[in-house]
Write a protein that holds these residues in place. Structure first.
Motif, PDB file in Angstrom:
ATOM      1  N   GLU A  27       0.847  -1.186   0.000  1.00 59.61           N
ATOM      2  CA  GLU A  27       0.000   0.000   0.000  1.00 59.61           C
ATOM      3  C   GLU A  27       0.886   1.240   0.000  1.00 59.61           C
ATOM      4  O   GLU A  27       1.841   1.349   0.768  1.00 59.61           O
ATOM      5  CB  GLU A  27      -0.904   0.012   1.227  1.00 59.61           C
ATOM      6  N   TYR A  28       0.572   2.127  -0.882  1.00 58.28           N
ATOM      7  CA  TYR A  28       1.300   3.381  -0.955  1.00 58.28           C
ATOM      8  C   TYR A  28       0.366   4.539  -0.648  1.00 58.28           C
ATOM      9  O   TYR A  28      -0.830   4.475  -0.932  1.00 58.28           O
ATOM     10  CB  TYR A  28       1.883   3.579  -2.355  1.00 58.28           C
ATOM     11  N   ILE A  29       0.957   5.560  -0.095  1.00 64.15           N
ATOM     12  CA  ILE A  29       0.179   6.775   0.132  1.00 64.15           C
ATOM     13  C   ILE A  29       0.894   7.930  -0.561  1.00 64.15           C
ATOM     14  O   ILE A  29       2.079   8.182  -0.325  1.00 64.15           O
ATOM     15  CB  ILE A  29       0.005   7.056   1.627  1.00 64.15           C
ATOM     16  N   CYS A  30       0.188   8.589  -1.409  1.00 62.37           N
ATOM     17  CA  CYS A  30       0.752   9.687  -2.175  1.00 62.37           C
ATOM     18  C   CYS A  30       1.129  10.830  -1.246  1.00 62.37           C
ATOM     19  O   CYS A  30       0.370  11.217  -0.365  1.00 62.37           O
ATOM     20  CB  CYS A  30      -0.270  10.160  -3.199  1.00 62.37           C
ATOM     21  N   ARG A  31       2.337  11.354  -1.445  1.00 68.97           N
ATOM     22  CA  ARG A  31       2.771  12.464  -0.594  1.00 68.97           C
ATOM     23  C   ARG A  31       2.095  13.762  -0.997  1.00 68.97           C
ATOM     24  O   ARG A  31       2.074  14.724  -0.242  1.00 68.97           O
ATOM     25  CB  ARG A  31       4.292  12.646  -0.720  1.00 68.97           C
ATOM     26  N   GLU A  32       1.603  13.777  -2.191  1.00 64.76           N
ATOM     27  CA  GLU A  32       1.034  15.018  -2.707  1.00 64.76           C
ATOM     28  C   GLU A  32      -0.416  15.202  -2.276  1.00 64.76           C
ATOM     29  O   GLU A  32      -0.781  16.242  -1.758  1.00 64.76           O
ATOM     30  CB  GLU A  32       1.134  15.011  -4.235  1.00 64.76           C
ATOM     31  N   CYS A  33      -1.208  14.176  -2.514  1.00 60.04           N
ATOM     32  CA  CYS A  33      -2.636  14.340  -2.242  1.00 60.04           C
ATOM     33  C   CYS A  33      -3.126  13.401  -1.148  1.00 60.04           C
ATOM     34  O   CYS A  33      -4.267  13.499  -0.728  1.00 60.04           O
ATOM     35  CB  CYS A  33      -3.444  14.119  -3.523  1.00 60.04           C
ATOM     36  N   GLY A  34      -2.271  12.486  -0.723  1.00 57.20           N
ATOM     37  CA  GLY A  34      -2.660  11.608   0.369  1.00 57.20           C
ATOM     38  C   GLY A  34      -3.492  10.419  -0.058  1.00 57.20           C
ATOM     39  O   GLY A  34      -3.975   9.659   0.771  1.00 57.20           O
ATOM     40  N   HIS A  35      -3.624  10.251  -1.356  1.00 55.26           N
ATOM     41  CA  HIS A  35      -4.408   9.125  -1.843  1.00 55.26           C
ATOM     42  C   HIS A  35      -3.678   7.814  -1.570  1.00 55.26           C
ATOM     43  O   HIS A  35      -2.487   7.702  -1.820  1.00 55.26           O
ATOM     44  CB  HIS A  35      -4.647   9.284  -3.344  1.00 55.26           C
ATOM     45  N   ALA A  36      -4.398   6.836  -1.075  1.00 56.69           N
ATOM     46  CA  ALA A  36      -3.817   5.530  -0.803  1.00 56.69           C
ATOM     47  C   ALA A  36      -4.176   4.575  -1.921  1.00 56.69           C
ATOM     48  O   ALA A  36      -5.330   4.497  -2.326  1.00 56.69           O
ATOM     49  CB  ALA A  36      -4.323   5.001   0.532  1.00 56.69           C
ATOM     50  N   PHE A  37      -3.154   3.880  -2.425  1.00 56.07           N
ATOM     51  CA  PHE A  37      -3.424   2.908  -3.480  1.00 56.07           C
ATOM     52  C   PHE A  37      -2.522   1.710  -3.288  1.00 56.07           C
ATOM     53  O   PHE A  37      -1.492   1.776  -2.631  1.00 56.07           O
ATOM     54  CB  PHE A  37      -3.218   3.531  -4.865  1.00 56.07           C
ATOM     55  N   GLU A  38      -2.924   0.598  -3.866  1.00 54.68           N
ATOM     56  CA  GLU A  38      -2.196  -0.641  -3.664  1.00 54.68           C
ATOM     57  C   GLU A  38      -1.515  -1.075  -4.945  1.00 54.68           C
ATOM     58  O   GLU A  38      -2.033  -0.882  -6.045  1.00 54.68           O
ATOM     59  CB  GLU A  38      -3.149  -1.727  -3.178  1.00 54.68           C
ATOM     60  N   VAL A  39      -0.332  -1.658  -4.772  1.00 53.76           N
ATOM     61  CA  VAL A  39       0.455  -2.083  -5.922  1.00 53.76           C
ATOM     62  C   VAL A  39       1.018  -3.469  -5.653  1.00 53.76           C
ATOM     63  O   VAL A  39       1.542  -3.734  -4.576  1.00 53.76           O
ATOM     64  CB  VAL A  39       1.624  -1.102  -6.171  1.00 53.76           C
ATOM     65  N   LEU A  40       0.907  -4.309  -6.648  1.00 59.89           N
ATOM     66  CA  LEU A  40       1.532  -5.621  -6.546  1.00 59.89           C
ATOM     67  C   LEU A  40       2.982  -5.511  -6.960  1.00 59.89           C
ATOM     68  O   LEU A  40       3.300  -5.014  -8.037  1.00 59.89           O
ATOM     69  CB  LEU A  40       0.811  -6.621  -7.460  1.00 59.89           C
ATOM     70  N   GLN A  41       3.875  -5.949  -6.096  1.00 62.74           N
ATOM     71  CA  GLN A  41       5.295  -5.852  -6.402  1.00 62.74           C
ATOM     72  C   GLN A  41       6.016  -7.103  -5.948  1.00 62.74           C
ATOM     73  O   GLN A  41       5.623  -7.767  -5.002  1.00 62.74           O
ATOM     74  CB  GLN A  41       5.909  -4.650  -5.684  1.00 62.74           C
TER      75      GLN A  41
ATOM     76  N   VAL B 273      -4.172   9.373  -8.912  1.00 58.22           N
ATOM     77  CA  VAL B 273      -5.092  10.501  -8.806  1.00 58.22           C
ATOM     78  C   VAL B 273      -4.460  11.784  -9.331  1.00 58.22           C
ATOM     79  O   VAL B 273      -4.988  12.444 -10.218  1.00 58.22           O
ATOM     80  CB  VAL B 273      -5.559  10.692  -7.350  1.00 58.22           C
ATOM     81  N   CYS B 274      -3.295  12.122  -8.780  1.00 54.64           N
ATOM     82  CA  CYS B 274      -2.685  13.393  -9.158  1.00 54.64           C
ATOM     83  C   CYS B 274      -1.475  13.189 -10.065  1.00 54.64           C
ATOM     84  O   CYS B 274      -0.882  14.161 -10.519  1.00 54.64           O
ATOM     85  CB  CYS B 274      -2.300  14.189  -7.914  1.00 54.64           C
ATOM     86  N   ASN B 275      -1.102  11.939 -10.292  1.00 51.69           N
ATOM     87  CA  ASN B 275      -0.021  11.611 -11.213  1.00 51.69           C
ATOM     88  C   ASN B 275       1.339  12.136 -10.761  1.00 51.69           C
ATOM     89  O   ASN B 275       2.225  12.386 -11.573  1.00 51.69           O
ATOM     90  CB  ASN B 275      -0.335  12.126 -12.624  1.00 51.69           C
ATOM     91  N   GLU B 276       1.493  12.322  -9.480  1.00 54.25           N
ATOM     92  CA  GLU B 276       2.767  12.786  -8.948  1.00 54.25           C
ATOM     93  C   GLU B 276       3.669  11.599  -8.633  1.00 54.25           C
ATOM     94  O   GLU B 276       3.205  10.551  -8.179  1.00 54.25           O
ATOM     95  CB  GLU B 276       2.545  13.592  -7.664  1.00 54.25           C
ATOM     96  N   LEU B 277       4.944  11.785  -8.861  1.00 59.70           N
ATOM     97  CA  LEU B 277       5.906  10.777  -8.450  1.00 59.70           C
ATOM     98  C   LEU B 277       6.130  10.878  -6.944  1.00 59.70           C
ATOM     99  O   LEU B 277       6.045  11.954  -6.372  1.00 59.70           O
ATOM    100  CB  LEU B 277       7.236  11.002  -9.161  1.00 59.70           C
ATOM    101  N   GLY B 278       6.430   9.751  -6.361  1.00 56.57           N
ATOM    102  CA  GLY B 278       6.772   9.773  -4.953  1.00 56.57           C
ATOM    103  C   GLY B 278       5.600   9.400  -4.083  1.00 56.57           C
ATOM    104  O   GLY B 278       4.661  10.143  -3.908  1.00 56.57           O
ATOM    105  N   ALA B 279       5.671   8.201  -3.546  1.00 58.49           N
ATOM    106  CA  ALA B 279       4.634   7.755  -2.628  1.00 58.49           C
ATOM    107  C   ALA B 279       5.312   6.969  -1.520  1.00 58.49           C
ATOM    108  O   ALA B 279       6.314   6.298  -1.743  1.00 58.49           O
ATOM    109  CB  ALA B 279       3.604   6.892  -3.347  1.00 58.49           C
ATOM    110  N   ASP B 280       4.799   7.096  -0.345  1.00 59.76           N
ATOM    111  CA  ASP B 280       5.373   6.389   0.788  1.00 59.76           C
ATOM    112  C   ASP B 280       4.764   5.011   0.911  1.00 59.76           C
ATOM    113  O   ASP B 280       3.543   4.878   0.964  1.00 59.76           O
ATOM    114  CB  ASP B 280       5.130   7.175   2.076  1.00 59.76           C
ATOM    115  N   ARG B 281       5.646   4.016   0.957  1.00 56.26           N
ATOM    116  CA  ARG B 281       5.120   2.661   1.085  1.00 56.26           C
ATOM    117  C   ARG B 281       4.776   2.370   2.535  1.00 56.26           C
ATOM    118  O   ARG B 281       5.580   2.595   3.429  1.00 56.26           O
ATOM    119  CB  ARG B 281       6.143   1.645   0.579  1.00 56.26           C
ATOM    120  N   GLN B 282       3.617   1.868   2.731  1.00 57.42           N
ATOM    121  CA  GLN B 282       3.191   1.496   4.067  1.00 57.42           C
ATOM    122  C   GLN B 282       3.635   0.080   4.361  1.00 57.42           C
ATOM    123  O   GLN B 282       3.973  -0.675   3.469  1.00 57.42           O
ATOM    124  CB  GLN B 282       1.669   1.591   4.179  1.00 57.42           C
TER     125      GLN B 282
END
Ligand SMILES: [Zn+2]
Length: 68
Positions: free
Chosen positions: A5-19, A32-41
């Protein structure tokens, strides 16, 4: 393959990614905002501590004037 689970640093949107294990997520873009950089939870695997709280019971998580 774990789900992160990642949380966007820009807008705070949480999304999940299979890795794959050990794979970095530096080039992830927020859907959502197409910004690079998200904090992995911390990953939460299905079936492990689904309700949470047990591991942190009685431990002051983040009160003011704690450690450090
Ligand atoms: Zn965003």
């Amino acid at each position: 393959m774990p789900l992160y689970e990642y949380i966007c640093r820009e807008c705070g949107h949480a999304f999940e990614v299979l890795q794959r294990m050990g794979e970095g997520g530096d080039d992830l873009r927020c859907p959502v905002c197409n910004e690079l950089g998200a904090d992995r939870q911390l990953s939460t695997f299905a079936g492990l501590g689904s309700h949470g709280g047990a591991a942190t019971a009685g431990a002051p998580a983040c009160g003011p004037g704690g450690f450090t």
